[in-house]
Design a protein around this motif. Structure first.
Motif, PDB file in Angstrom:
ATOM      1  N   MET A   1       0.844  -1.161   0.000  1.00 47.18           N
ATOM      2  CA  MET A   1       0.000   0.000   0.000  1.00 47.18           C
ATOM      3  C   MET A   1       0.896   1.233   0.000  1.00 47.18           C
ATOM      4  SD  MET A   1      -2.392   1.300   3.132  1.00 47.18           S
ATOM      5  CE  MET A   1      -3.984   0.719   2.686  1.00 47.18           C
ATOM      6  N   ALA A   2       0.812   2.048  -1.011  1.00 47.98           N
ATOM      7  CA  ALA A   2       1.594   3.279  -1.089  1.00 47.98           C
ATOM      8  C   ALA A   2       0.735   4.434  -0.602  1.00 47.98           C
ATOM      9  CB  ALA A   2       2.045   3.534  -2.515  1.00 47.98           C
ATOM     10  N   ILE A   3       1.287   5.210   0.288  1.00 48.58           N
ATOM     11  CA  ILE A   3       0.557   6.341   0.853  1.00 48.58           C
ATOM     12  C   ILE A   3       1.456   7.561   0.763  1.00 48.58           C
ATOM     13  CG2 ILE A   3      -0.436   7.300   2.968  1.00 48.58           C
ATOM     14  CD1 ILE A   3      -1.078   4.441   3.806  1.00 48.58           C
ATOM     15  N   ARG A   4       0.873   8.659   0.358  1.00 46.96           N
ATOM     16  CA  ARG A   4       1.637   9.907   0.310  1.00 46.96           C
ATOM     17  C   ARG A   4       1.239  10.738   1.516  1.00 46.96           C
ATOM     18  NH1 ARG A   4       2.316  14.332  -4.485  1.00 46.96           N
ATOM     19  NH2 ARG A   4       4.143  15.262  -3.566  1.00 46.96           N
ATOM     20  N   ASN A   5       2.174  10.907   2.426  1.00 45.40           N
ATOM     21  CA  ASN A   5       1.929  11.705   3.611  1.00 45.40           C
ATOM     22  C   ASN A   5       2.226  13.156   3.299  1.00 45.40           C
ATOM     23  OD1 ASN A   5       1.126   9.735   5.387  1.00 45.40           O
ATOM     24  ND2 ASN A   5       3.209   9.209   5.959  1.00 45.40           N
ATOM     25  N   ARG A   6       1.352  14.022   3.751  1.00 50.42           N
ATOM     26  CA  ARG A   6       1.573  15.448   3.567  1.00 50.42           C
ATOM     27  C   ARG A   6       1.543  16.108   4.933  1.00 50.42           C
ATOM     28  NH1 ARG A   6      -2.747  18.602   0.414  1.00 50.42           N
ATOM     29  NH2 ARG A   6      -3.636  18.882   2.444  1.00 50.42           N
ATOM     30  N   PHE A   7       2.523  16.897   5.169  1.00 49.40           N
ATOM     31  CA  PHE A   7       2.650  17.609   6.423  1.00 49.40           C
ATOM     32  C   PHE A   7       2.612  19.075   6.053  1.00 49.40           C
ATOM     33  CE2 PHE A   7       5.602  19.377   9.660  1.00 49.40           C
ATOM     34  CZ  PHE A   7       4.759  19.205  10.731  1.00 49.40           C
ATOM     35  N   SER A   8       1.528  19.782   6.373  1.00 52.81           N
ATOM     36  CA  SER A   8       1.376  21.121   5.841  1.00 52.81           C
ATOM     37  C   SER A   8       1.670  22.248   6.825  1.00 52.81           C
ATOM     38  CB  SER A   8      -0.034  21.306   5.281  1.00 52.81           C
ATOM     39  OG  SER A   8      -0.982  21.133   6.298  1.00 52.81           O
ATOM     40  N   SER A   9       1.551  22.037   8.115  1.00 49.79           N
ATOM     41  CA  SER A   9       1.880  23.099   9.050  1.00 49.79           C
ATOM     42  C   SER A   9       2.434  22.494  10.329  1.00 49.79           C
ATOM     43  CB  SER A   9       0.660  23.957   9.358  1.00 49.79           C
ATOM     44  OG  SER A   9      -0.301  23.200  10.045  1.00 49.79           O
ATOM     45  N   TYR A  10       3.212  23.299  11.022  1.00 53.60           N
ATOM     46  CA  TYR A  10       3.819  22.835  12.264  1.00 53.60           C
ATOM     47  C   TYR A  10       4.123  24.032  13.149  1.00 53.60           C
ATOM     48  CZ  TYR A  10       8.297  24.313  10.321  1.00 53.60           C
ATOM     49  OH  TYR A  10       9.311  25.044   9.783  1.00 53.60           O
ATOM     50  N   VAL A  11       4.395  23.757  14.410  1.00 52.83           N
ATOM     51  CA  VAL A  11       4.781  24.804  15.343  1.00 52.83           C
ATOM     52  C   VAL A  11       6.299  24.820  15.427  1.00 52.83           C
ATOM     53  CG1 VAL A  11       4.647  25.593  17.727  1.00 52.83           C
ATOM     54  CG2 VAL A  11       2.644  24.550  16.657  1.00 52.83           C
ATOM     55  N   ASP A  12       6.873  25.960  15.121  1.00 52.32           N
ATOM     56  CA  ASP A  12       8.323  26.102  15.170  1.00 52.32           C
ATOM     57  C   ASP A  12       8.775  26.013  16.625  1.00 52.32           C
ATOM     58  OD1 ASP A  12      10.970  26.691  14.862  1.00 52.32           O
ATOM     59  OD2 ASP A  12      10.667  28.659  13.955  1.00 52.32           O
ATOM     60  N   PRO A  13       9.637  25.025  16.958  1.00 53.73           N
ATOM     61  CA  PRO A  13      10.042  24.874  18.356  1.00 53.73           C
ATOM     62  C   PRO A  13      10.864  26.050  18.893  1.00 53.73           C
ATOM     63  CG  PRO A  13      11.193  23.288  16.950  1.00 53.73           C
ATOM     64  CD  PRO A  13      10.213  24.019  16.097  1.00 53.73           C
ATOM     65  N   LYS A  14      11.512  26.797  18.015  1.00 51.41           N
ATOM     66  CA  LYS A  14      12.339  27.925  18.461  1.00 51.41           C
ATOM     67  C   LYS A  14      11.501  29.157  18.782  1.00 51.41           C
ATOM     68  CE  LYS A  14      16.277  26.242  15.919  1.00 51.41           C
ATOM     69  NZ  LYS A  14      17.038  26.316  14.709  1.00 51.41           N
ATOM     70  N   THR A  15      10.500  29.447  17.934  1.00 50.94           N
ATOM     71  CA  THR A  15       9.702  30.657  18.124  1.00 50.94           C
ATOM     72  C   THR A  15       8.341  30.388  18.746  1.00 50.94           C
ATOM     73  OG1 THR A  15       8.741  30.509  15.913  1.00 50.94           O
ATOM     74  CG2 THR A  15      10.801  31.758  16.143  1.00 50.94           C
ATOM     75  N   GLY A  16       7.856  29.157  18.651  1.00 52.56           N
ATOM     76  CA  GLY A  16       6.526  28.819  19.172  1.00 52.56           C
ATOM     77  C   GLY A  16       5.398  29.239  18.254  1.00 52.56           C
ATOM     78  N   GLU A  36       0.646   5.689   9.841  1.00 48.06           N
ATOM     79  CA  GLU A  36       0.590   6.725  10.867  1.00 48.06           C
ATOM     80  C   GLU A  36       1.913   6.807  11.635  1.00 48.06           C
ATOM     81  OE1 GLU A  36      -2.899   5.776  13.105  1.00 48.06           O
ATOM     82  OE2 GLU A  36      -4.232   6.510  11.530  1.00 48.06           O
ATOM     83  N   ARG A  37       2.550   5.659  11.880  1.00 51.29           N
ATOM     84  CA  ARG A  37       3.857   5.656  12.541  1.00 51.29           C
ATOM     85  C   ARG A  37       4.899   6.363  11.680  1.00 51.29           C
ATOM     86  NH1 ARG A  37       4.495  -0.187  13.279  1.00 51.29           N
ATOM     87  NH2 ARG A  37       2.345  -0.551  13.797  1.00 51.29           N
ATOM     88  N   GLU A  38       4.865   6.062  10.379  1.00 45.53           N
ATOM     89  CA  GLU A  38       5.808   6.696   9.459  1.00 45.53           C
ATOM     90  C   GLU A  38       5.570   8.210   9.380  1.00 45.53           C
ATOM     91  OE1 GLU A  38       8.464   5.383   7.930  1.00 45.53           O
ATOM     92  OE2 GLU A  38       8.033   3.508   8.969  1.00 45.53           O
ATOM     93  N   LEU A  39       4.307   8.618   9.413  1.00 48.47           N
ATOM     94  CA  LEU A  39       3.988  10.047   9.406  1.00 48.47           C
ATOM     95  C   LEU A  39       4.543  10.714  10.659  1.00 48.47           C
ATOM     96  CD1 LEU A  39       2.599  12.561   8.278  1.00 48.47           C
ATOM     97  CD2 LEU A  39       0.509  11.816   9.431  1.00 48.47           C
ATOM     98  N   ALA A  40       4.398  10.064  11.801  1.00 43.96           N
ATOM     99  CA  ALA A  40       4.929  10.629  13.050  1.00 43.96           C
ATOM    100  C   ALA A  40       6.452  10.785  12.969  1.00 43.96           C
ATOM    101  CB  ALA A  40       4.543   9.743  14.231  1.00 43.96           C
ATOM    102  N   LYS A  41       7.138   9.803  12.386  1.00 42.37           N
ATOM    103  CA  LYS A  41       8.600   9.906  12.215  1.00 42.37           C
ATOM    104  C   LYS A  41       8.955  11.078  11.298  1.00 42.37           C
ATOM    105  CE  LYS A  41       9.640   4.991  12.588  1.00 42.37           C
ATOM    106  NZ  LYS A  41      10.137   3.827  11.821  1.00 42.37           N
ATOM    107  N   PHE A  42       8.182  11.204  10.216  1.00 44.08           N
ATOM    108  CA  PHE A  42       8.414  12.262   9.244  1.00 44.08           C
ATOM    109  C   PHE A  42       8.225  13.638   9.879  1.00 44.08           C
ATOM    110  CE2 PHE A  42       6.587  14.776   5.577  1.00 44.08           C
ATOM    111  CZ  PHE A  42       7.795  15.012   4.963  1.00 44.08           C
ATOM    112  N   ALA A  44       8.479  14.411  13.053  1.00 44.17           N
ATOM    113  CA  ALA A  44       9.575  14.629  13.993  1.00 44.17           C
ATOM    114  C   ALA A  44      10.859  15.011  13.261  1.00 44.17           C
ATOM    115  CB  ALA A  44       9.798  13.371  14.838  1.00 44.17           C
ATOM    116  N   GLU A  45      11.103  14.394  12.122  1.00 48.59           N
ATOM    117  CA  GLU A  45      12.298  14.694  11.333  1.00 48.59           C
ATOM    118  C   GLU A  45      12.275  16.122  10.813  1.00 48.59           C
ATOM    119  OE1 GLU A  45      13.821  13.448   6.941  1.00 48.59           O
ATOM    120  OE2 GLU A  45      13.152  11.811   8.233  1.00 48.59           O
ATOM    121  N   VAL A  46      11.137  16.556  10.305  1.00 48.10           N
ATOM    122  CA  VAL A  46      11.022  17.887   9.706  1.00 48.10           C
ATOM    123  C   VAL A  46      11.023  18.981  10.764  1.00 48.10           C
ATOM    124  CG1 VAL A  46       9.482  19.396   8.381  1.00 48.10           C
ATOM    125  CG2 VAL A  46       9.882  17.086   7.625  1.00 48.10           C
ATOM    126  N   THR A  47      10.413  18.740  11.902  1.00 46.83           N
ATOM    127  CA  THR A  47      10.339  19.780  12.926  1.00 46.83           C
ATOM    128  C   THR A  47      11.520  19.761  13.881  1.00 46.83           C
ATOM    129  OG1 THR A  47       9.005  18.367  14.365  1.00 46.83           O
ATOM    130  CG2 THR A  47       7.835  19.881  12.888  1.00 46.83           C
TER     131      THR A  47
END
Length: 111
Positions: A1-16, A36-42, A44-47
């Motif tokens: 099963m191929a899934i394309r995860n998209r991560f569109s917004s996040y909270v910057d840990p430096k500025t909040g 969902e596990r892979e998305l969580a890793k992704f 964490a990697e990006v943020t």
């Protein structure tokens, strides 16, 4: 099963502050739970603190700070690592020392 995860917004840990910055990654997962596990890793990697935008990092910095410690040392046998490092020091770094990652094109590699 191929899934394309998209991560569109996040909270910057430096500025909040919340930032909109789309990042994509296609993964192969056996089911929704693994996806969902892979998305969580992704996410964490990006943020995380160690993430750099590819276009903003110099090639030499990438090799020294990202590729060597995170990839080469972990995945290569000691002799292979030494041979690779000799090639990197003598041929690759001198050729790409003034380029950022986004500036490297196939024509640079072929020449």
């Amino acid at each position: 099963m191929a899934i394309r995860n998209r991560f569109s917004s996040y909270v910057d840990p430096k500025t909040g502050k919340k930032k909109r910055n789309r990042k994509y990654k296609t993964i192969i997962a056996r089911g929704q739970r693994q996806a969902e596990r892979e998305l969580a890793k992704f996410v964490a990697e990006v943020t995380g603190d160690g993430y750099f935008e590819p276009e903003k990092i110099n090639f030499v910095d990438f090799v020294q700070n990202e590729w060597i410690p995170k990839c080469a040392k972990k995945r290569l046998a000691p002799t292979t690592f030494e041979n690779y490092m000799e090639c990197v020091r003598n041929r690759i770094l001198p050729a790409f020392q003034y380029l950022r990652m986004d500036q490297i094109k196939p024509k640079h590699i072929i020449d």
